[in-house]
Design a protein around this motif. Structure first.
Motif, PDB file in Angstrom:
ATOM      1  N   SER A  66       0.847  -1.189   0.000  1.00  0.00           N
ATOM      2  CA  SER A  66       0.000   0.000   0.000  1.00  0.00           C
ATOM      3  C   SER A  66       0.884   1.240   0.000  1.00  0.00           C
ATOM      4  N   GLU A  98      -5.273  -3.712  -7.981  1.00  0.00           N
ATOM      5  CA  GLU A  98      -6.319  -3.817  -6.960  1.00  0.00           C
ATOM      6  C   GLU A  98      -5.801  -4.587  -5.759  1.00  0.00           C
ATOM      7  N   ASP A  99      -6.253  -4.155  -4.592  1.00  0.00           N
ATOM      8  CA  ASP A  99      -5.923  -4.843  -3.348  1.00  0.00           C
ATOM      9  C   ASP A  99      -6.975  -5.927  -3.129  1.00  0.00           C
ATOM     10  N   ASP A 102      -9.078  -5.396  -0.041  1.00  0.00           N
ATOM     11  CA  ASP A 102      -9.836  -4.150   0.122  1.00  0.00           C
ATOM     12  C   ASP A 102     -10.220  -3.654  -1.270  1.00  0.00           C
ATOM     13  N   ARG A 103     -11.487  -3.788  -1.622  1.00  0.00           N
ATOM     14  CA  ARG A 103     -11.928  -3.420  -2.969  1.00  0.00           C
ATOM     15  C   ARG A 103     -11.617  -1.976  -3.333  1.00  0.00           C
ATOM     16  N   ARG A 104     -11.591  -1.100  -2.334  1.00  0.00           N
ATOM     17  CA  ARG A 104     -11.326   0.313  -2.601  1.00  0.00           C
ATOM     18  C   ARG A 104      -9.828   0.605  -2.672  1.00  0.00           C
ATOM     19  N   GLY A 105      -9.026  -0.288  -2.119  1.00  0.00           N
ATOM     20  CA  GLY A 105      -7.587  -0.042  -2.020  1.00  0.00           C
ATOM     21  C   GLY A 105      -6.812  -0.425  -3.266  1.00  0.00           C
ATOM     22  N   ARG A 106      -5.637   0.188  -3.392  1.00  0.00           N
ATOM     23  CA  ARG A 106      -4.724  -0.125  -4.488  1.00  0.00           C
ATOM     24  C   ARG A 106      -3.371  -0.462  -3.878  1.00  0.00           C
TER      25      ARG A 106
END
Length: 164
Positions: A66, A98-99, A102-106
């Motif tokens: 992250s 994509e993480d 965590d769908r929102r995370g990169r």
């Protein structure tokens, strides 16, 4: 004479053995950073900070790190890390993915070019470390010196606050 480290004048402060020792450490680090960083720029086309992030990502488990983790490793703000990663992504050295946790995370990971750049720059860097950092030291002191630096680095790291 003051009770505070035996320092009561600016001259005593400037000549204090601990102040001098730390100043020498800082001076050596700054000069070596300049010499080794300049070599990476000239020979490899990357900054020392970019190189350090390539190494951090080279050590990272899949699928990547992250932005926060990169910032913490490099003692950067998350904004500073984002700007650096943006430049590295534009140069083709890293990519954002994509993480899976965590769908929102990169997450950030090396590209093939980033891997090649890390390897090539490391070959140059190791030779320069030998020349400018290792060879000036007495051979009998090198291993102990490296261990002492590890201890100091970890102690200082552990004293820093973690980013939220």
């Amino acid at each position: 004479m003051s009770e505070h480290a035996g320092i009561s004048t600016a001259k005593e402060a400037a000549d204090h053995e601990l102040v001098l020792a730390f100043g020498r450490l800082q001076g050596a680090a700054n000069r070596l950073e300049y010499i080794l960083g300049r070599s990476l720029e000239v020979e490899c086309g990357i900054s020392h900070l970019t190189y350090e992030v390539l190494l951090i990502l080279g050590r990272a488990p899949e699928p990547g790190l992250s932005m926060r983790a990169i910032a913490q490793e490099q003692v950067l703000t998350t904004g500073g890390a984002t700007r650096l990663v943006d430049r590295m992504e534009a140069a083709g050295l890293v990519e954002r993915v994509e993480d899976p946790g965590d769908r929102r995370g990169r997450l950030v990971r090396l590209t093939g070019l980033g891997e090649e750049t890390a390897v090539g720059a490391s070959r140059v860097h190791v030779e320069n470390i030998k020349r400018y950092f290792v060879e000036p030291l007495p051979e009998t002191d090198r291993e102990r010196f490296a261990e002492d630096l590890r201890i100091l680095s970890h102690a200082a790291r552990d004293m820093l606050p973690r980013l939220p």
